[in-house]
Design a protein around this motif. Structure first.
Motif, short mmCIF file in Angstrom:
data_model
loop_
_atom_site.label_atom_id
_atom_site.label_comp_id
_atom_site.label_asym_id
_atom_site.label_seq_id
_atom_site.Cartn_x
_atom_site.Cartn_y
_atom_site.Cartn_z
N ALA A 1 0.86 -1.15 0.02
CA ALA A 1 0.06 -0.02 0.09
C ALA A 1 1.09 1.19 -0.11
CB ALA A 1 -0.93 0.06 1.22
N ALA A 2 1.94 1.26 0.59
CA ALA A 2 2.76 2.32 1.06
C ALA A 2 3.35 2.55 -0.53
CB ALA A 2 3.72 2.33 1.86
N GLN A 3 3.96 1.26 -1.17
CA GLN A 3 4.48 1.52 -2.41
C GLN A 3 3.46 2.21 -3.60
OE1 GLN A 3 5.79 -2.53 -3.35
NE2 GLN A 3 7.86 -1.82 -3.74
N GLU A 4 2.19 1.50 -3.36
CA GLU A 4 1.17 2.17 -4.44
C GLU A 4 1.00 3.57 -3.90
OE1 GLU A 4 -2.28 -0.39 -3.82
OE2 GLU A 4 -1.21 -1.97 -4.89
N ARG A 5 0.83 4.13 -2.61
CA ARG A 5 0.89 5.53 -2.64
C ARG A 5 1.89 6.21 -3.22
NH1 ARG A 5 -1.18 3.41 2.60
NH2 ARG A 5 0.69 4.00 3.36
N ALA A 6 3.16 5.74 -3.01
CA ALA A 6 4.24 6.47 -3.53
C ALA A 6 4.21 6.48 -4.82
CB ALA A 6 5.56 5.50 -2.74
N ILE A 7 3.95 5.33 -5.52
CA ILE A 7 3.81 5.51 -7.06
C ILE A 7 2.90 6.35 -7.51
CG2 ILE A 7 3.10 4.07 -8.94
CD1 ILE A 7 4.60 1.67 -7.65
N ALA A 8 1.47 6.00 -6.84
CA ALA A 8 0.38 7.30 -7.14
C ALA A 8 0.97 8.80 -7.06
CB ALA A 8 -0.80 7.07 -6.36
N GLU A 9 1.48 8.98 -5.78
CA GLU A 9 1.97 10.41 -5.58
C GLU A 9 3.20 10.94 -6.72
OE1 GLU A 9 4.37 12.75 -2.04
OE2 GLU A 9 2.85 10.98 -1.29
N LEU A 10 4.01 9.97 -7.02
CA LEU A 10 5.02 10.13 -7.87
C LEU A 10 4.37 10.42 -9.22
CD1 LEU A 10 7.88 7.83 -7.18
CD2 LEU A 10 8.08 10.15 -6.90
N ARG A 11 3.48 9.69 -9.48
CA ARG A 11 2.71 9.62 -10.82
C ARG A 11 2.19 11.14 -10.98
NH1 ARG A 11 -0.27 4.01 -11.65
NH2 ARG A 11 1.68 3.01 -12.55
N GLN A 12 1.32 11.52 -10.05
CA GLN A 12 0.68 12.92 -9.62
C GLN A 12 1.70 14.12 -9.97
OE1 GLN A 12 -1.37 12.96 -6.02
NE2 GLN A 12 -3.07 11.90 -6.82
N ARG A 13 2.88 13.80 -9.28
CA ARG A 13 3.79 15.02 -9.37
C ARG A 13 4.46 14.86 -10.87
NH1 ARG A 13 7.54 14.37 -3.94
NH2 ARG A 13 6.08 14.74 -2.35
N VAL A 14 4.47 13.81 -11.31
CA VAL A 14 5.22 13.72 -12.70
C VAL A 14 4.22 14.33 -13.60
CG1 VAL A 14 5.89 12.15 -14.77
CG2 VAL A 14 6.77 11.91 -12.27
N THR A 15 2.84 14.08 -13.56
CA THR A 15 2.08 14.31 -14.33
C THR A 15 1.87 15.98 -14.02
OG1 THR A 15 0.69 12.48 -14.00
CG2 THR A 15 -0.68 14.46 -14.99
N ALA A 16 1.91 16.49 -12.84
CA ALA A 16 1.77 17.99 -12.58
C ALA A 16 2.84 18.47 -13.14
CB ALA A 16 1.50 17.94 -10.99
N MET A 17 4.08 18.10 -13.07
CA MET A 17 5.36 18.47 -13.50
C MET A 17 5.11 18.81 -15.11
SD MET A 17 8.17 17.17 -11.12
CE MET A 17 9.62 17.28 -12.08
N ALA A 18 4.73 17.35 -15.85
CA ALA A 18 4.85 17.40 -17.11
C ALA A 18 3.61 18.52 -17.72
CB ALA A 18 4.19 16.00 -17.52
N LEU A 19 2.48 18.63 -16.84
CA LEU A 19 1.66 19.71 -17.22
C LEU A 19 2.10 21.10 -17.32
CD1 LEU A 19 -1.99 18.33 -15.74
CD2 LEU A 19 -1.03 18.49 -18.23
N GLN A 20 2.83 21.25 -16.18
CA GLN A 20 3.46 22.62 -16.04
C GLN A 20 4.46 22.85 -16.91
OE1 GLN A 20 5.36 22.88 -12.24
NE2 GLN A 20 5.30 25.23 -12.23
N ASN A 21 5.20 21.77 -17.50
CA ASN A 21 6.31 22.10 -18.57
C ASN A 21 5.60 22.18 -19.91
OD1 ASN A 21 8.63 21.71 -17.07
ND2 ASN A 21 8.74 19.52 -17.44
N VAL A 22 4.43 21.38 -20.14
CA VAL A 22 3.70 21.76 -21.33
C VAL A 22 3.08 23.30 -21.54
CG1 VAL A 22 1.66 20.97 -22.82
CG2 VAL A 22 3.07 19.34 -21.74
#
Length: 177
Positions: free
Chosen positions: A129-150
């Motif tokens: 569960a901690a891994q999944e939360r970390a992965i989800a959080e990383l995805r959100q950050r990556v997505t947010a960073m990608a959207l910000q870059n775009v």
């Protein structure tokens, strides 16, 4: 008493007449013999009775002591039997307690093993569960960073004309036009 008179008479006859013997040592022996004779004659029954009573007392005392000894031996045998029974009962209780202790130990060990497995499973679940939360959080950050870059790239690369063309194309794709 007749003996005393006879002795006095015999002595007087030997001296030539009747008289009393005044020699203390000879008369004491004679008197002592007379007293002992009287005591034996009259005291035989009394002494026999006293000795018989004493013999009966000793016999009854011996019989009573033998009875007490038999009673004590019987009581000892009974107590030894009770002791043997108590020791057998103690051994049975000890064996039963050891069996119960082994069974309890096995139950406790089995429960401890189940608890360990449950805790390990919970730890794995928590880790997953901690891994999944970390992965989800990383995805959100990556997505947010990608959207910000775009967004930054779009703002710098798109001018107003290109923005209108992009909007028109998006509307056309959606079927609006």
């Amino acid at each position: 008493m007749g003996n005393f008179w006879l002795l006095a008479h015999a002595e007087a006859a030997s001296k030539g007449g009747f008289g009393l013997n005044l020699d203390i040592f000879e008369t004491n022996v004679v008197n002592l013999i007379i007293v002992i004779g009287v005591l034996v004659y009259f005291g035989r029954g009394v002494l026999g009775k006293i000795l018989a009573e004493r013999r009966e007392t000793i016999a009854s005392t011996i019989a009573e002591a033998e009875k007490r000894q038999k009673d004590a031996a019987a009581a000892l045998a009974e107590k030894q039997q009770l002791l043997g029974e108590a020791q057998a009962e103690a051994n049975r209780i000890r064996a039963e307690a050891e069996t119960k202790a082994k069974a309890a130990k096995e139950v406790i060990l089995a429960q401890a093993q189940k608890d360990i497995e449950r805790l390990q499973a919970e730890a794995v679940q928590d880790l997953t569960a901690a891994q999944e939360r970390a992965i989800a959080e990383l995805r959100q950050r990556v997505t947010a960073m990608a959207l910000q870059n775009v967004e930054t790239q779009l703002k710098t690369q798109l001018d107003e004309g290109k923005q209108h063309k992009l909007i028109d194309r998006s509307i056309a794709l959606l079927g609006g036009g």
